[in-house]
Design a protein around this motif. Structure first.
Motif, PDB file in Angstrom:
ATOM      1  N   HIS A 238     102.532  48.597  62.507  1.00 49.13           N
ATOM      2  CA  HIS A 238     101.610  48.858  63.668  1.00 49.13           C
ATOM      3  C   HIS A 238     100.513  47.819  64.833  1.00 49.13           C
ATOM      4  CE1 HIS A 238     102.700  52.979  61.831  1.00 49.13           C
ATOM      5  NE2 HIS A 238     102.282  52.295  60.924  1.00 49.13           N
TER       6      HIS A 238
ATOM      7  N   HIS B 118     110.016  49.091  59.591  1.00 43.77           N
ATOM      8  CA  HIS B 118     108.996  49.236  58.723  1.00 43.77           C
ATOM      9  C   HIS B 118     108.921  51.043  58.200  1.00 43.77           C
ATOM     10  CE1 HIS B 118     105.238  50.107  56.862  1.00 43.77           C
ATOM     11  NE2 HIS B 118     105.017  51.300  57.460  1.00 43.77           N
TER      12      HIS B 118
ATOM     13  N   HIS C 120     100.512  47.259  55.875  1.00 49.53           N
ATOM     14  CA  HIS C 120     100.219  48.414  57.669  1.00 49.53           C
ATOM     15  C   HIS C 120      99.069  47.442  58.080  1.00 49.53           C
ATOM     16  CE1 HIS C 120     101.718  51.586  55.315  1.00 49.53           C
ATOM     17  NE2 HIS C 120     102.599  52.329  56.205  1.00 49.53           N
TER      18      HIS C 120
ATOM     19  N   HIS D 175     109.206  54.123  54.974  1.00 55.35           N
ATOM     20  CA  HIS D 175     109.057  54.141  53.174  1.00 55.35           C
ATOM     21  C   HIS D 175     109.978  55.197  53.399  1.00 55.35           C
ATOM     22  CE1 HIS D 175     105.008  53.051  54.447  1.00 55.35           C
ATOM     23  NE2 HIS D 175     105.515  53.999  55.354  1.00 55.35           N
TER      24      HIS D 175
ATOM     25  N   ASP E 239     108.799  54.113  60.787  1.00 52.19           N
ATOM     26  CA  ASP E 239     108.496  54.809  59.321  1.00 52.19           C
ATOM     27  C   ASP E 239     108.486  56.055  58.640  1.00 52.19           C
ATOM     28  OD1 ASP E 239     105.422  55.036  58.179  1.00 52.19           O
ATOM     29  OD2 ASP E 239     104.248  55.291  59.710  1.00 52.19           O
TER      30      ASP E 239
HETATM   31 ZN   LIG Z   1     103.893  53.188  56.948  1.00 53.07          ZN
END
Ligand SMILES: [Zn+2]
Length: 464
Positions: free
Chosen positions: A278, A92, A241, A94, A329
């Motif tokens: 998460h 995960h 998410h 970005h 993340d």
């Molecule tokens: Zn995220």
């Protein structure tokens, strides 16, 4: 009898000249190392081991002696002072947000989003920003041993182009969100864009296109259902998410009388190939749903700690046989790096300190989260996650010549608690070497670093 000896002498002569047709099978590469950590079913660790690679595939994993005897390699890499492992998997992130690294830290999520991230994104994010941000992230990830990453951001076709340029493997999804984004003004146009993205990368060897509705609280039920339908129609994954914060759960309970997991399941959103990030606030009933639906999870210890989101019930999750990998993340304020070796170390220690049990999440298990369990969470375990015959050739070497690397009594302990991302020496993805001797072969580091400095000035001015 005489004929037997003639035959025998012929064979001896053939082996002596190393006739490849008779004695050895040709392969493109042989990589050898002091230890090969396979992460296969038997969790074999091979001392003085080797991996033979042809095209994009692993054709043999075994002792160096056996592999060298059976295969003739065009090229080879011998690392007698390193560990060879499967490539690490970041489930995960970005990626492009790396250009916002450290823009604002130590704030509450709402303040951080409203005062810094949303304005900075509104003023700066375009295709070129995403191109350079993804290049920077790919550089960082490759140099610290990541070979596959799961992404959710904007201009995802540009993310895909940069990922292919780097030579990394990516499960990439355009963010679908209930307000105008930098590239799509509505969720409907973002979904249409995702469909085009699916078609453009339908059979790519490195890119697995995904649909990525941001979360339950930023999308309408209609958009979430449409995202599921689109994913199923193209047999692609849905990335989302899920239960990251207590607020997310509380709001869902107040509004829907259901947890986010139960609400998504009631809409059918979890019925199909899904990767959820998460899972900090998942309860037992949620986990039952997730297990039944085969949802893969991503654990992000740095982000959960830094944003004080809470601690995911990792032991319970793994105990139920739910696949959970590790993720970094975004690095703008929730981490702030893309180094999976850091997440391995933190994930293990976070479970120990919160359960009061030092036996919790031992070294071999947490290393599995970064490799084969991560692959299972993404449902890519037939392709990647371990070093086995027939899998794609995604592998790394980690050097053992630094002071913090010696002595070594247990290879998993070293990988989990001592070695660092900067110890990664060589990286191969899909049979192609992309890092050699800590040098990125596919991207130009100097140019990317200069661009990052340029963006820093521009972004700083934009939020003043
Ligand atoms: Zn995220």
């Amino acid at each position: 009898m005489r004929r037997f000896y003639r035959l025998l002498s012929f064979f001896i002569a053939a082996v002596a000249v190393g006739a490849p047709g008779l004695a050895q099978t040709p392969v493109d590469w042989i990589w050898t190392a002091r230890y090969v950590v396979t992460m296969d079913e038997q969790r074999r660790v091979i001392e003085n081991g080797a991996v033979a690679i042809r095209g994009d595939q692993i054709v043999e994993v075994g002792s160096r002696a056996a592999v060298d005897k059976a295969y003739q390699a065009k090229q080879r890499l011998d690392r007698p002072d390193a560990i060879l492992t499967p490539g690490l998997i970041n489930t995960h992130t970005h990626a492009a947000m790396s250009l916002f690294r450290g823009i604002a830290d130590d704030l509450r999520l709402q303040e951080w989003l409203e005062k810094f991230i949303f304005p900075a994104e509104a003023k700066n994010v375009d295709a070129e920003f995403v191109r350079w941000g993804t290049r920077l992230a790919c550089l960082e990830m490759a140099l610290s041993g990541t070979t596959t990453f799961t992404d959710m951001y904007y201009f995802e076709d540009t993310v895909a182009a940069a990922t292919k340029e780097a030579g990394l493997r990516g499960m990439l999804g355009e963010t679908i969100i209930g307000f105008p984004s930098p590239d799509f003004k509505t969720p409907q146009t973002a979904l249409a864009g995702t469909e085009k993205f699916f078609q453009a990368f339908a059979n790519d060897p490195l890119i697995i296109p995904a649909v990525a509705p941001h979360s339950i609280y930023t999308n309408s039920d209609e958009t979430l259902k449409a995202a599921r339908e689109l994913a199923d129609h193209y047999s692609k994954p849905l990335v989302i998410h899920l239960s990251e914060t207590k607020t997310e759960n509380d709001e869902s309970l107040a509004k829907r009388k259901m947890t986010p997991t139960a609400a998504l399941d009631a809409m059918g959103v979890l019925s199909g190939w899904t990767v959820a990030a998460h899972g900090v606030w998942l309860n037992d009933a949620d986990l039952k749903i997730i297990k039944a639906r085969g949802t893969g999870l991503s654990h992000n210890p740095s982000s959960n700690m830094k944003l004080a989101s809470g601690v995911a019930p990792v032991l319970k999750i793994l105990g139920l046989g739910i696949p959970m990998g590790l993720g970094t993340d975004g690095v703008a304020g929730s981490n702030n790096d893309h180094d999976i070796m850091v997440e391995i170390d933190l994930a293990a220690k976070l479970q120990k300190v919160t359960t009061g049990d030092p036996r919790a999440l031992p070294a071999d298990q947490v290393f599995a989260m970064a490799t084969i369990l991560g692959a299972r969470a993404l449902r890519l375990d037939k392709m990647i996650g371990s070093l086995e015959k027939g899998k794609r050739a995604d592998l790394i070497t980690v050097r053992l010549d630094a002071p913090h690397a010696v002595p070594m009594y247990n290879v998993y302990s070293q990988l989990a608690y001592s070695l660092q991302g900067s110890d990664v020496s060589d990286v191969m993805v899909n049979g192609r070497p992309i890092v050699r001797d800590r040098k990125m072969l596919t991207l130009d580091k100097q140019t990317i670093m200069a661009k990052a400095a340029e963006y820093q000035e521009r972004i700083k001015k934009s939020i003043q």
